[in-house]
Structures are given as structure tokens and as C-alpha cells.
Design a protein around this motif. Structure first.
Motif, short mmCIF file in Angstrom:
data_model
loop_
_atom_site.label_atom_id
_atom_site.label_comp_id
_atom_site.label_asym_id
_atom_site.label_seq_id
_atom_site.Cartn_x
_atom_site.Cartn_y
_atom_site.Cartn_z
N LEU A 50 -44.77 -64.66 5.69
CA LEU A 50 -45.44 -63.36 5.56
C LEU A 50 -45.38 -62.91 4.11
O LEU A 50 -44.31 -62.86 3.52
CB LEU A 50 -44.77 -62.32 6.46
N LEU A 51 -46.54 -62.57 3.56
CA LEU A 51 -46.62 -62.14 2.17
C LEU A 51 -46.84 -60.64 2.03
O LEU A 51 -46.41 -60.03 1.05
CB LEU A 51 -47.75 -62.89 1.46
N ALA A 52 -47.53 -60.04 3.00
CA ALA A 52 -47.81 -58.60 2.91
C ALA A 52 -48.14 -58.06 4.30
O ALA A 52 -48.62 -58.78 5.16
CB ALA A 52 -48.98 -58.33 1.97
N SER A 53 -47.86 -56.78 4.46
CA SER A 53 -48.18 -56.06 5.68
C SER A 53 -48.77 -54.71 5.30
O SER A 53 -48.25 -54.03 4.42
CB SER A 53 -46.90 -55.87 6.51
N GLN A 54 -49.87 -54.36 5.94
CA GLN A 54 -50.56 -53.09 5.66
C GLN A 54 -50.84 -52.93 4.17
O GLN A 54 -50.64 -51.87 3.59
CB GLN A 54 -49.76 -51.91 6.21
N TRP A 55 -51.36 -54.00 3.56
CA TRP A 55 -51.68 -53.97 2.13
C TRP A 55 -52.98 -53.20 1.94
O TRP A 55 -53.99 -53.48 2.59
CB TRP A 55 -51.82 -55.40 1.59
N ARG A 56 -52.95 -52.21 1.06
CA ARG A 56 -54.11 -51.33 0.86
C ARG A 56 -54.68 -51.44 -0.55
O ARG A 56 -53.92 -51.62 -1.52
CB ARG A 56 -53.72 -49.88 1.12
N CYS A 57 -55.98 -51.28 -0.63
CA CYS A 57 -56.68 -51.17 -1.91
C CYS A 57 -57.89 -50.27 -1.67
O CYS A 57 -58.07 -49.77 -0.56
CB CYS A 57 -57.10 -52.55 -2.43
N ARG A 58 -58.69 -50.09 -2.67
CA ARG A 58 -59.82 -49.16 -2.53
C ARG A 58 -60.87 -49.64 -1.52
O ARG A 58 -61.72 -48.86 -1.08
CB ARG A 58 -60.47 -48.89 -3.88
N PHE A 59 -60.82 -50.91 -1.14
CA PHE A 59 -61.80 -51.46 -0.20
C PHE A 59 -61.34 -51.35 1.25
O PHE A 59 -62.13 -51.54 2.16
CB PHE A 59 -62.09 -52.92 -0.53
N GLY A 60 -60.05 -51.09 1.45
CA GLY A 60 -59.55 -50.99 2.82
C GLY A 60 -58.14 -51.53 2.93
O GLY A 60 -57.40 -51.59 1.95
#
Length: 119
Positions: free
Chosen positions: A25-35
Motif C-alpha cells: 500500500l502506497l497511499a490511502s485517500q490521496w487527494r489532489c485538485r482533480f479528486g
């Protein structure tokens, strides 16, 4: 239990499923301006997997995968491109969908994992 709590439970169940199968697992609930990307993982072969988790208590309104429509896929592709750019990654990748089914008490009863759910 709130919708957010249920979503978090579905993502945690999917993360455990992936770990048991040798994914990192590298990320969970990763956010950016696109979603948001629910989960980002690397499979044992080294492929980067962007995992959309859909939790449902039944199929009377359709299968969970049917709720990852064209517009959602476009947002996921844009967020994935942003993730790759931000982390300076250049590796094979794919989009997977995890369908998490619960009973009326919100206990997870089944998880269906679809690799390469869309391009």
C-alpha cells in the motif's frame, strides 16, 4: 454509522485484502485538485494499481462497478496522472475496482476485486 465511516471500512477491508495478496500500500485517500484516489498500491509484479472502492449493501440499484461511470473514470485518470507526476513515477499502472458488499448490520460479507476494470 455515517456514509464516510462505511466508506472508510470498505477501504480498510480492501487494503487488508491487498496486503494478504502481497501488494504494497502506497497511499490511502490521496487527494489532489482533480479528486481522490481511494487506494494506491503496487502489486507483486511491480504494477501500480489505482483502486476505486465501492461499498454496497445490495445490488438492487446495480452492481457497485456500474457506479464508476465515464465521468468518474476521467477524474480517476486525471488524479492518477497527478499522483504519478507528484511522485515522479514512471511505471506500468492500471485501474482496479473493489466491490465491497455488506449485510444490513454493515458487516462485510464479500469482496470482489476487479483488475483492469477500465483503461
Amino acid at each position: 454509522m455515517s456514509a464516510r465511516d462505511l466508506g472508510n471500512r470498505g477501504e480498510a477491508e480492501t487494503a487488508n485484502y491487498l496486503r494478504r495478496r502481497g501488494y504494497t500500500l502506497l497511499a490511502s485517500q490521496w487527494r489532489c485538485r482533480f479528486g481522490e484516489l481511494d487506494l494506491v498500491a503496487q502489486d507483486p509484479a511491480g504494477t501500480l494499481c489505482f483502486v476505486e472502492v465501492k461499498l454496497r449493501s445490495g445490488t438492487e440499484y446495480g452492481l457497485p462497478r456500474e457506479f464508476v461511470g465515464v465521468r468518474k473514470q476521467e477524474r480517476l485518470r486525471a488524479a492518477a496522472a497527478c499522483y504519478l507526476s507528484t511522485h515522479q513515477l514512471d511505471s506500468p499502472c492500471r485501474f482496479d475496482v473493489a466491490e465491497v458488499y455488506t449485510d444490513e448490520k454493515h458487516s462485510v460479507v464479500r469482496l470482489e476485486y476487479l483488475e483492469n476494470a477500465f483503461e
